[in-house]
Design a protein around this motif. Sequence first.
Motif, mmCIF file in Angstrom:
data_model
loop_
_atom_site.group_PDB
_atom_site.id
_atom_site.type_symbol
_atom_site.label_atom_id
_atom_site.label_comp_id
_atom_site.label_asym_id
_atom_site.label_seq_id
_atom_site.Cartn_x
_atom_site.Cartn_y
_atom_site.Cartn_z
ATOM 1 N N ASP A 16 43.118 37.659 54.671
ATOM 2 C CA ASP A 16 44.009 38.805 54.848
ATOM 3 C C ASP A 16 43.859 39.853 53.755
ATOM 4 O O ASP A 16 44.627 40.807 53.701
ATOM 5 N N ALA A 17 42.879 39.689 52.900
ATOM 6 C CA ALA A 17 42.691 40.609 51.772
ATOM 7 C C ALA A 17 41.882 41.831 52.173
ATOM 8 O O ALA A 17 41.135 41.822 53.152
ATOM 9 N N ASN A 18 42.043 42.891 51.398
ATOM 10 C CA ASN A 18 41.145 44.041 51.475
ATOM 11 C C ASN A 18 39.838 43.596 50.830
ATOM 12 O O ASN A 18 39.850 42.958 49.771
ATOM 13 N N ILE A 19 38.710 43.945 51.434
ATOM 14 C CA ILE A 19 37.419 43.516 50.908
ATOM 15 C C ILE A 19 36.737 44.678 50.194
ATOM 16 O O ILE A 19 36.548 45.742 50.778
ATOM 17 N N VAL A 20 36.391 44.443 48.941
ATOM 18 C CA VAL A 20 35.660 45.420 48.144
ATOM 19 C C VAL A 20 34.186 45.029 48.197
ATOM 20 O O VAL A 20 33.814 43.927 47.800
ATOM 21 N N ILE A 21 33.360 45.934 48.725
ATOM 22 C CA ILE A 21 31.915 45.712 48.798
ATOM 23 C C ILE A 21 31.278 46.526 47.677
ATOM 24 O O ILE A 21 31.473 47.737 47.586
ATOM 25 N N TYR A 22 30.532 45.834 46.834
ATOM 26 C CA TYR A 22 29.964 46.464 45.638
ATOM 27 C C TYR A 22 28.540 45.964 45.434
ATOM 28 O O TYR A 22 28.110 44.990 46.064
ATOM 29 N N ASP A 23 27.813 46.605 44.529
ATOM 30 C CA ASP A 23 26.447 46.198 44.217
ATOM 31 C C ASP A 23 26.495 45.080 43.179
ATOM 32 O O ASP A 23 26.733 45.322 42.003
ATOM 33 N N GLY A 24 26.291 43.868 43.634
ATOM 34 C CA GLY A 24 26.345 42.709 42.757
ATOM 35 C C GLY A 24 25.200 42.595 41.778
ATOM 36 O O GLY A 24 25.218 41.735 40.907
ATOM 37 N N HIS A 25 24.191 43.468 41.885
ATOM 38 C CA HIS A 25 23.081 43.467 40.934
ATOM 39 C C HIS A 25 23.265 44.527 39.842
ATOM 40 O O HIS A 25 22.469 44.596 38.911
ATOM 41 N N CYS A 26 24.264 45.347 39.979
ATOM 42 C CA CYS A 26 24.527 46.449 39.050
ATOM 43 C C CYS A 26 25.567 46.009 38.011
ATOM 44 O O CYS A 26 26.692 45.663 38.371
ATOM 45 N N ARG A 27 25.178 46.048 36.740
ATOM 46 C CA ARG A 27 26.113 45.612 35.692
ATOM 47 C C ARG A 27 27.366 46.483 35.627
ATOM 48 O O ARG A 27 28.467 45.984 35.423
ATOM 49 N N PHE A 28 27.197 47.783 35.801
ATOM 50 C CA PHE A 28 28.357 48.676 35.802
ATOM 51 C C PHE A 28 29.310 48.297 36.937
ATOM 52 O O PHE A 28 30.519 48.191 36.737
ATOM 53 N N CYS A 29 28.764 48.076 38.121
ATOM 54 C CA CYS A 29 29.574 47.701 39.280
ATOM 55 C C CYS A 29 30.271 46.363 39.051
ATOM 56 O O CYS A 29 31.445 46.193 39.393
ATOM 57 N N GLN A 30 29.556 45.420 38.457
ATOM 58 C CA GLN A 30 30.141 44.110 38.153
ATOM 59 C C GLN A 30 31.342 44.258 37.221
ATOM 60 O O GLN A 30 32.381 43.620 37.435
ATOM 61 N N GLN A 31 31.205 45.110 36.222
ATOM 62 C CA GLN A 31 32.310 45.330 35.290
ATOM 63 C C GLN A 31 33.508 45.964 35.995
ATOM 64 O O GLN A 31 34.654 45.615 35.715
ATOM 65 N N GLN A 32 33.245 46.895 36.891
ATOM 66 C CA GLN A 32 34.335 47.566 37.600
ATOM 67 C C GLN A 32 35.096 46.601 38.517
ATOM 68 O O GLN A 32 36.325 46.636 38.573
ATOM 69 N N VAL A 33 34.375 45.743 39.215
ATOM 70 C CA VAL A 33 35.083 44.814 40.106
ATOM 71 C C VAL A 33 35.817 43.745 39.306
ATOM 72 O O VAL A 33 36.886 43.290 39.731
ATOM 73 N N LYS A 34 35.285 43.357 38.153
ATOM 74 C CA LYS A 34 36.034 42.425 37.305
ATOM 75 C C LYS A 34 37.347 43.070 36.851
ATOM 76 O O LYS A 34 38.395 42.424 36.830
ATOM 77 N N ARG A 35 37.282 44.347 36.525
ATOM 78 C CA ARG A 35 38.500 45.069 36.132
ATOM 79 C C ARG A 35 39.481 45.131 37.312
ATOM 80 O O ARG A 35 40.680 44.882 37.144
ATOM 81 N N LEU A 36 38.980 45.455 38.487
ATOM 82 C CA LEU A 36 39.854 45.484 39.669
ATOM 83 C C LEU A 36 40.497 44.119 39.911
ATOM 84 O O LEU A 36 41.682 44.029 40.246
#
Length: 90
Positions: A16-36
């Motif tokens: 039932d969650a909202n799904i965030v699709i991100y670039d799992g190979h991108c370090r910047f993207c990884q940091q942003q989703v960890k923050r989220l």
Amino acid sequence: MPAVNDLLADPDDHPDANIVIYDGHCRFCQQQVKRLARWDRQHRLAFLSLHDSRVSAWYPDLDDDQLMEQMYLVTPDGKRFGGAAALRYL
């Protein structure tokens, strides 16, 4: 040290969650989703790397070029928001 994906809620575990699709190979993207994920105290988000095979199976309308350009958020009812619109929704 666990991988980023190991620290994030998986859509299969949170249907039932909202799904965030991100670039799992991108370090910047990884940091942003960890923050989220840290900010998500009500557990309303799940995360999926665009490189996961479920993305193309579940969202065939989102092509690789679109996914590489920006993060996407998919709501439980199927609405899609990309980039800044996804951030506004969050």
